[in-house]
Write a protein that holds these residues in place. Structure first.
Motif, PDB file in Angstrom:
ATOM      1  N   TYR A 172       0.800  -1.234   0.000  1.00  0.00           N
ATOM      2  CA  TYR A 172       0.000   0.000   0.000  1.00  0.00           C
ATOM      3  C   TYR A 172       0.836   1.289   0.000  1.00  0.00           C
ATOM      4  CZ  TYR A 172      -3.535  -3.411   1.202  1.00  0.00           C
ATOM      5  OH  TYR A 172      -4.360  -4.507   1.193  1.00  0.00           O
ATOM      6  N   GLY A 173       2.155   1.175   0.113  1.00  0.00           N
ATOM      7  CA  GLY A 173       3.004   2.372   0.082  1.00  0.00           C
ATOM      8  C   GLY A 173       2.957   3.200   1.354  1.00  0.00           C
ATOM      9  N   CYS A 174       2.407   2.622   2.445  1.00  0.00           N
ATOM     10  CA  CYS A 174       2.306   3.345   3.727  1.00  0.00           C
ATOM     11  C   CYS A 174       3.281   2.754   4.732  1.00  0.00           C
ATOM     12  CB  CYS A 174       0.902   3.227   4.306  1.00  0.00           C
ATOM     13  SG  CYS A 174      -0.405   3.743   3.193  1.00  0.00           S
ATOM     14  N   ASN A 175       3.559   3.507   5.774  1.00  0.00           N
ATOM     15  CA  ASN A 175       4.414   3.020   6.855  1.00  0.00           C
ATOM     16  C   ASN A 175       3.680   3.089   8.181  1.00  0.00           C
ATOM     17  OD1 ASN A 175       7.051   2.433   5.628  1.00  0.00           O
ATOM     18  ND2 ASN A 175       7.028   4.597   5.082  1.00  0.00           N
ATOM     19  N   VAL A 176       3.735   1.996   8.943  1.00  0.00           N
ATOM     20  CA  VAL A 176       3.208   2.002  10.315  1.00  0.00           C
ATOM     21  C   VAL A 176       4.345   2.474  11.216  1.00  0.00           C
ATOM     22  CG1 VAL A 176       2.245   0.622  12.187  1.00  0.00           C
ATOM     23  CG2 VAL A 176       1.606   0.125   9.822  1.00  0.00           C
ATOM     24  N   VAL A 177       4.230   3.693  11.729  1.00  0.00           N
ATOM     25  CA  VAL A 177       5.326   4.275  12.509  1.00  0.00           C
ATOM     26  C   VAL A 177       5.170   4.030  14.005  1.00  0.00           C
ATOM     27  CG1 VAL A 177       5.883   6.025  10.794  1.00  0.00           C
ATOM     28  CG2 VAL A 177       4.183   6.547  12.549  1.00  0.00           C
ATOM     29  N   ALA A 178       3.965   3.661  14.441  1.00  0.00           N
ATOM     30  CA  ALA A 178       3.748   3.365  15.857  1.00  0.00           C
ATOM     31  C   ALA A 178       2.445   2.597  16.023  1.00  0.00           C
ATOM     32  CB  ALA A 178       3.708   4.655  16.674  1.00  0.00           C
ATOM     33  N   ILE A 179       2.349   1.906  17.147  1.00  0.00           N
ATOM     34  CA  ILE A 179       1.125   1.177  17.496  1.00  0.00           C
ATOM     35  C   ILE A 179       0.731   1.577  18.913  1.00  0.00           C
ATOM     36  CG2 ILE A 179       0.072  -1.083  17.902  1.00  0.00           C
ATOM     37  CD1 ILE A 179       2.091  -2.264  15.901  1.00  0.00           C
ATOM     38  N   LYS A 180      -0.511   2.026  19.063  1.00  0.00           N
ATOM     39  CA  LYS A 180      -1.045   2.302  20.395  1.00  0.00           C
ATOM     40  C   LYS A 180      -1.752   1.041  20.887  1.00  0.00           C
ATOM     41  CE  LYS A 180      -2.034   7.285  20.064  1.00  0.00           C
ATOM     42  NZ  LYS A 180      -3.142   8.278  20.140  1.00  0.00           N
ATOM     43  N   ARG A 181      -1.306   0.540  22.039  1.00  0.00           N
ATOM     44  CA  ARG A 181      -1.904  -0.670  22.604  1.00  0.00           C
ATOM     45  C   ARG A 181      -2.263  -0.394  24.060  1.00  0.00           C
ATOM     46  NH1 ARG A 181       1.588  -5.448  21.128  1.00  0.00           N
ATOM     47  NH2 ARG A 181       0.459  -5.169  19.161  1.00  0.00           N
ATOM     48  N   ASN A 182      -3.542  -0.250  24.302  1.00  0.00           N
ATOM     49  CA  ASN A 182      -4.013   0.168  25.629  1.00  0.00           C
ATOM     50  C   ASN A 182      -3.336   1.481  26.010  1.00  0.00           C
ATOM     51  OD1 ASN A 182      -5.626  -2.195  25.834  1.00  0.00           O
ATOM     52  ND2 ASN A 182      -3.810  -3.364  26.409  1.00  0.00           N
ATOM     53  N   LYS A 183      -2.551   1.499  27.082  1.00  0.00           N
ATOM     54  CA  LYS A 183      -1.881   2.740  27.489  1.00  0.00           C
ATOM     55  C   LYS A 183      -0.454   2.835  26.973  1.00  0.00           C
ATOM     56  CE  LYS A 183      -4.607   3.472  31.684  1.00  0.00           C
ATOM     57  NZ  LYS A 183      -4.564   3.641  33.156  1.00  0.00           N
ATOM     58  N   ASP A 184      -0.010   1.810  26.266  1.00  0.00           N
ATOM     59  CA  ASP A 184       1.365   1.784  25.752  1.00  0.00           C
ATOM     60  C   ASP A 184       1.420   2.245  24.297  1.00  0.00           C
ATOM     61  OD1 ASP A 184       2.338   0.711  28.156  1.00  0.00           O
ATOM     62  OD2 ASP A 184       1.770  -1.321  27.519  1.00  0.00           O
ATOM     63  N   VAL A 185       2.578   2.782  23.918  1.00  0.00           N
ATOM     64  CA  VAL A 185       2.822   3.154  22.524  1.00  0.00           C
ATOM     65  C   VAL A 185       4.103   2.466  22.071  1.00  0.00           C
ATOM     66  CG1 VAL A 185       3.281   5.020  20.905  1.00  0.00           C
ATOM     67  CG2 VAL A 185       1.707   5.406  22.811  1.00  0.00           C
ATOM     68  N   ILE A 186       3.991   1.645  21.042  1.00  0.00           N
ATOM     69  CA  ILE A 186       5.153   0.964  20.476  1.00  0.00           C
ATOM     70  C   ILE A 186       5.640   1.792  19.293  1.00  0.00           C
ATOM     71  CG2 ILE A 186       5.987  -1.174  19.436  1.00  0.00           C
ATOM     72  CD1 ILE A 186       3.478  -2.525  20.748  1.00  0.00           C
ATOM     73  N   VAL A 187       6.777   2.450  19.462  1.00  0.00           N
ATOM     74  CA  VAL A 187       7.334   3.307  18.411  1.00  0.00           C
ATOM     75  C   VAL A 187       8.236   2.475  17.506  1.00  0.00           C
ATOM     76  CG1 VAL A 187       8.702   5.369  17.932  1.00  0.00           C
ATOM     77  CG2 VAL A 187       7.222   5.294  19.959  1.00  0.00           C
ATOM     78  N   SER A 188       8.134   2.706  16.202  1.00  0.00           N
ATOM     79  CA  SER A 188       8.892   1.934  15.208  1.00  0.00           C
ATOM     80  C   SER A 188       8.781   0.434  15.486  1.00  0.00           C
ATOM     81  CB  SER A 188      10.365   2.363  15.218  1.00  0.00           C
ATOM     82  OG  SER A 188      10.499   3.715  14.899  1.00  0.00           O
ATOM     83  N   PRO A 189       7.570  -0.125  15.411  1.00  0.00           N
ATOM     84  CA  PRO A 189       7.369  -1.544  15.730  1.00  0.00           C
ATOM     85  C   PRO A 189       8.191  -2.455  14.820  1.00  0.00           C
ATOM     86  CG  PRO A 189       5.463  -0.632  14.588  1.00  0.00           C
ATOM     87  CD  PRO A 189       6.340   0.525  14.918  1.00  0.00           C
ATOM     88  N   LYS A 190       8.633  -3.583  15.392  1.00  0.00           N
ATOM     89  CA  LYS A 190       9.422  -4.539  14.618  1.00  0.00           C
ATOM     90  C   LYS A 190       8.519  -5.269  13.619  1.00  0.00           C
ATOM     91  CE  LYS A 190      12.789  -5.235  18.291  1.00  0.00           C
ATOM     92  NZ  LYS A 190      13.348  -6.168  19.295  1.00  0.00           N
ATOM     93  N   ALA A 191       9.154  -5.793  12.596  1.00  0.00           N
ATOM     94  CA  ALA A 191       8.408  -6.447  11.521  1.00  0.00           C
ATOM     95  C   ALA A 191       7.632  -7.670  12.007  1.00  0.00           C
ATOM     96  CB  ALA A 191       9.356  -6.838  10.392  1.00  0.00           C
ATOM     97  N   ASN A 192       8.113  -8.325  13.093  1.00  0.00           N
ATOM     98  CA  ASN A 192       7.436  -9.515  13.592  1.00  0.00           C
ATOM     99  C   ASN A 192       6.420  -9.201  14.694  1.00  0.00           C
ATOM    100  OD1 ASN A 192       9.160  -8.862  15.646  1.00  0.00           O
ATOM    101  ND2 ASN A 192      10.136 -10.874  15.811  1.00  0.00           N
ATOM    102  N   GLU A 193       6.106  -7.908  14.875  1.00  0.00           N
ATOM    103  CA  GLU A 193       5.122  -7.490  15.886  1.00  0.00           C
ATOM    104  C   GLU A 193       3.730  -7.949  15.456  1.00  0.00           C
ATOM    105  OE1 GLU A 193       3.874  -6.191  19.318  1.00  0.00           O
ATOM    106  OE2 GLU A 193       5.908  -5.557  18.789  1.00  0.00           O
TER     107      GLU A 193
END
Length: 221
Positions: A172-193
């Motif tokens: 899709y030409g997009c980048n997932v730069v972070a994931i919000k999970r409950n109260k946590d924020v995963i910045v630059s998530p790993k490919a196997n996340e």
């Protein structure tokens, strides 16, 4: 050392900025030509001044040249907004952010040296439109005419899949730069996340690619 700000124009927009900066512990000078508006912010801003910002002598006497950042939030008076901006830049203010009423106003502000020009009504209109179009888009920030950052619900289609499985960038030409999970924020998530159904993805890309991503992977969850 705390930064010092000045907010010129205490309408709804300027007043909101004044309140937030003050709440964050910043030193704020709040200026407006309307005595009632000035009195409203006496207990909020560090200093309040009733004055005409198009008067160069007034701005000089206030010592604004020592201020880190001035926000010009004058309402409907475009002429006053432009003249104030011009005076501030001539005084040597390092950073001047100005609220624009329309594209023509923005063009002139850029020519006379405004460092940042914002369209709060237009930008909010775009954000609301994106919310209306898709229930899955939680927030939308325009980076340029063609690129944006969006917050989207992950939903069922992505549940338990990794970023490698989805290969969002290639497909899709997009980048997932972070994931919000409950109260946590995963910045630059790993490919196997692995993505959970309740995750919120922060995605950056062109508007066209984000729209394609949303329709194919997010919509109708």
């Amino acid at each position: 050392m705390k930064k010092e700000f000045a907010v010129i124009g205490l309408g709804r927009f300027g007043g909101s900025i004044c309140r937030e900066l003050s709440r964050e512990g910043m030193q704020v000078i709040a200026l407006d030509i309307d005595e009632q508006k000035v009195s409203e912010y006496r207990d909020i801003a560090a200093h309040t001044v009733m004055a005409d910002s198009t008067d160069e002598n007034v701005l000089r006497e206030l010592g604004l040249r020592n201020i880190d950042h001035v926000i010009v939030a004058i309402g409907d008076n475009i002429q006053a907004s432009m003249l104030t901006t011009l005076i501030l830049k001539e005084l040597g203010i390092k950073t001047v952010t100005v609220k624009a009423q329309n594209d023509y106003h923005e063009k002139i502000l850029n020519r006379i040296g405004a460092d940042h020009v914002i369209h709060p009504e237009r930008d909010m209109g775009k954000r609301i439109a994106h919310h209306i179009i898709s229930n899955n888009i939680l927030d939308y920030i325009e980076l340029s005419d063609d690129h944006s950052v969006v917050e989207v619900k992950a939903g069922r289609k992505m549940k338990n899949q990794t970023l490698i499985d989805l290969d969002i960038r290639a497909n899709y030409g997009c980048n997932v730069v972070a994931i919000k999970r409950n109260k946590d924020v995963i910045v630059s998530p790993k490919a196997n996340e692995k993505i959970e159904e309740t995750d919120i993805l922060i995605v950056i890309g062109s508007d066209k690619d984000i729209s394609r991503f949303e329709k194919n992977l997010v919509a109708d969850n």
